[in-house]
Write an enzyme that holds these catalytic residues in place. Structure first.
Site, PDB file in Angstrom:
ATOM      1  N   ALA A  51       0.799  -1.234   0.000  1.00 17.99           N
ATOM      2  CA  ALA A  51       0.000   0.000   0.000  1.00 17.99           C
ATOM      3  C   ALA A  51       0.827   1.278   0.000  1.00 17.99           C
ATOM      4  O   ALA A  51       0.269   2.363   0.093  1.00 17.99           O
ATOM      5  CB  ALA A  51      -0.936   0.003   1.211  1.00 17.99           C
ATOM      6  N   ASN A  52       2.148   1.180  -0.103  1.00 16.59           N
ATOM      7  CA  ASN A  52       2.977   2.381  -0.019  1.00 16.59           C
ATOM      8  C   ASN A  52       3.177   3.084  -1.363  1.00 16.59           C
ATOM      9  O   ASN A  52       3.710   4.192  -1.410  1.00 16.59           O
ATOM     10  CB  ASN A  52       4.343   2.053   0.593  1.00 16.59           C
ATOM     11  CG  ASN A  52       5.121   1.058  -0.239  1.00 16.59           C
ATOM     12  OD1 ASN A  52       4.769  -0.114  -0.256  1.00 16.59           O
ATOM     13  ND2 ASN A  52       6.159   1.514  -0.921  1.00 16.59           N
ATOM     14  N   TYR A 214       5.317 -14.317 -14.917  1.00 20.41           N
ATOM     15  CA  TYR A 214       4.388 -13.328 -14.362  1.00 20.41           C
ATOM     16  C   TYR A 214       2.950 -13.717 -14.706  1.00 20.41           C
ATOM     17  O   TYR A 214       2.067 -13.709 -13.836  1.00 20.41           O
ATOM     18  CB  TYR A 214       4.692 -11.935 -14.905  1.00 20.41           C
ATOM     19  CG  TYR A 214       3.708 -10.889 -14.427  1.00 20.41           C
ATOM     20  CD1 TYR A 214       3.756 -10.405 -13.121  1.00 20.41           C
ATOM     21  CD2 TYR A 214       2.696 -10.407 -15.264  1.00 20.41           C
ATOM     22  CE1 TYR A 214       2.837  -9.463 -12.663  1.00 20.41           C
ATOM     23  CE2 TYR A 214       1.775  -9.465 -14.824  1.00 20.41           C
ATOM     24  CZ  TYR A 214       1.853  -8.996 -13.518  1.00 20.41           C
ATOM     25  OH  TYR A 214       0.935  -8.081 -13.068  1.00 20.41           O
TER      26      TYR A 214
END
Length: 333
Positions: A51-52, A214
């Site tokens: 969340a940063n 990925y």
């Protein structure tokens, strides 16, 4: 020569203007929960991984404005604390109330260390006491990195994007059930379409292609969501998965862009990619909207349900992946 140069410059300028026009008059992204909805999430606790920055930061900011108590689960505590200070400042500067547990407007912001590349860190995080958890947003991810392994020896993309979140979610299920009705939101990517689940080489030790790996991890996110939804039937805990579209974030930090191409690449991303706030709208929608109350096991994009490819709906593969993942993370020996 001069004529050719002028022509090239005019062509470049025309292309730039066309891109700019497309950016500003193109389809707008649905913007949610403004004005009267400011207390929609008041009294609810939301955990957001990663969340940063990027999508996670934008999601945290909007849910704070809706009154939620937001836990930022981040690998780098220093960077997370810095992001939290900036978020608090931005909300205050926008005229919102000061964040805190007693606030009647914006919510409370909490920073906790969580490294999804370490099963030890995930377990330690889940041992910290929390009275309730209303929403879990599995947002953090790593994108097309060179071959490397997690602390536990897993290929990094599969380890962080799938296995770390798999263990985290399983360890928090008890708390989510006791807090019901509650929600789990999983962030995947449209690139899941290019992945497959090779049970003979989940750790990519025989062959590693960073793009395919990925995509495999993002396909695993969807299969996990669908299997979890089946297992959670009747618990009043829902789980849905979303793709945010193409978003301008630092997720592509491992991709090398040649220096001469960077200006054009930056222009294209500015013109065609969503901002983090635009990209976060579906996460915010699934975390908070009354419209999806009770909806579970679905795949969303731009706040609407979308169809999946058959390989993402294969129940036998989803079940086997769950069983194998339980062993890999140590839930089952």
């Amino acid at each position: 020569m001069a004529v050719a140069t002028v022509a090239a410059l005019l062509a470049a300028l025309g292309g730039a203007l066309w891109l700019a026009a497309r950016r500003f008059v193109g389809p707008s992204v649905k913007r949610l929960h403004r004005g009267g909805d400011s207390g929609l999430m008041h009294g609810k606790t939301v955990l957001i991984t990663g969340a940063n920055s990027g999508l996670g930061r934008a999601t945290a900011a909007e849910l704070l404005r809706l009154g939620a108590r937001v836990i930022m689960g981040c690998r780098d505590r220093t960077r997370a604390e810095e992001a939290a200070v900036q978020l608090r400042r931005e909300i205050c500067q926008a005229g919102g109330p000061e964040l805190g547990p007693d606030s009647s407007g914006a919510g409370e912001l909490v920073v906790k260390e969580l490294d999804l590349a370490s099963l030890r860190s995930v377990r330690s995080f889940c041992q910290e006491e929390e009275p309730r958890l209303d929403v879990l947003i599995n947002n953090a991810g790593i994108f097309q990195c060179p071959y490397m392994k997690t602390e536990d020896g897993f290929e990094m993309q599969f380890g962080v994007n799938h296995l770390g979140h798999f263990l985290l979610t399983n360890l928090l299920l008890g708390l989510l059930k006791s807090s019901a009705p509650s929600r789990i939101v999983v962030v995947t990517s449209k690139l899941y379409k290019y992945g497959d689940i090779n049970f003979e080489d989940l750790n990519s030790e025989q062959n590693y292609n960073k793009s395919f790996c990925y995509s495999r991890s993002k396909l695993a996110n969807i299969l996990f969501t669908r299997e979890l939804a089946r297992r959670l039937e009747g618990t009043n805990v829902t789980v849905n998965v979303l793709h945010p579209g193409m978003v301008r974030t630092n997720l592509g930090r491992h991709i090398h862009i040649p220096l001469l191409v960077k200006p054009l690449f930056n222009l294209v991303t500015w013109a065609f990619f969503k901002t983090p706030l635009e990209g976060a709208q579906t996460s915010i929608y699934l975390a908070s909207s009354p419209e999806v109350e009770g909806v579970s096991g679905k795949y969303f994009g731009d706040c609407k349900e979308e169809e999946l490819l058959p390989k993402a709906m294969d129940e036998s593969v989803a079940g086997k992946l769950w069983d194998v993942s339980e062993v890999m993370v140590g839930i089952l020996k």
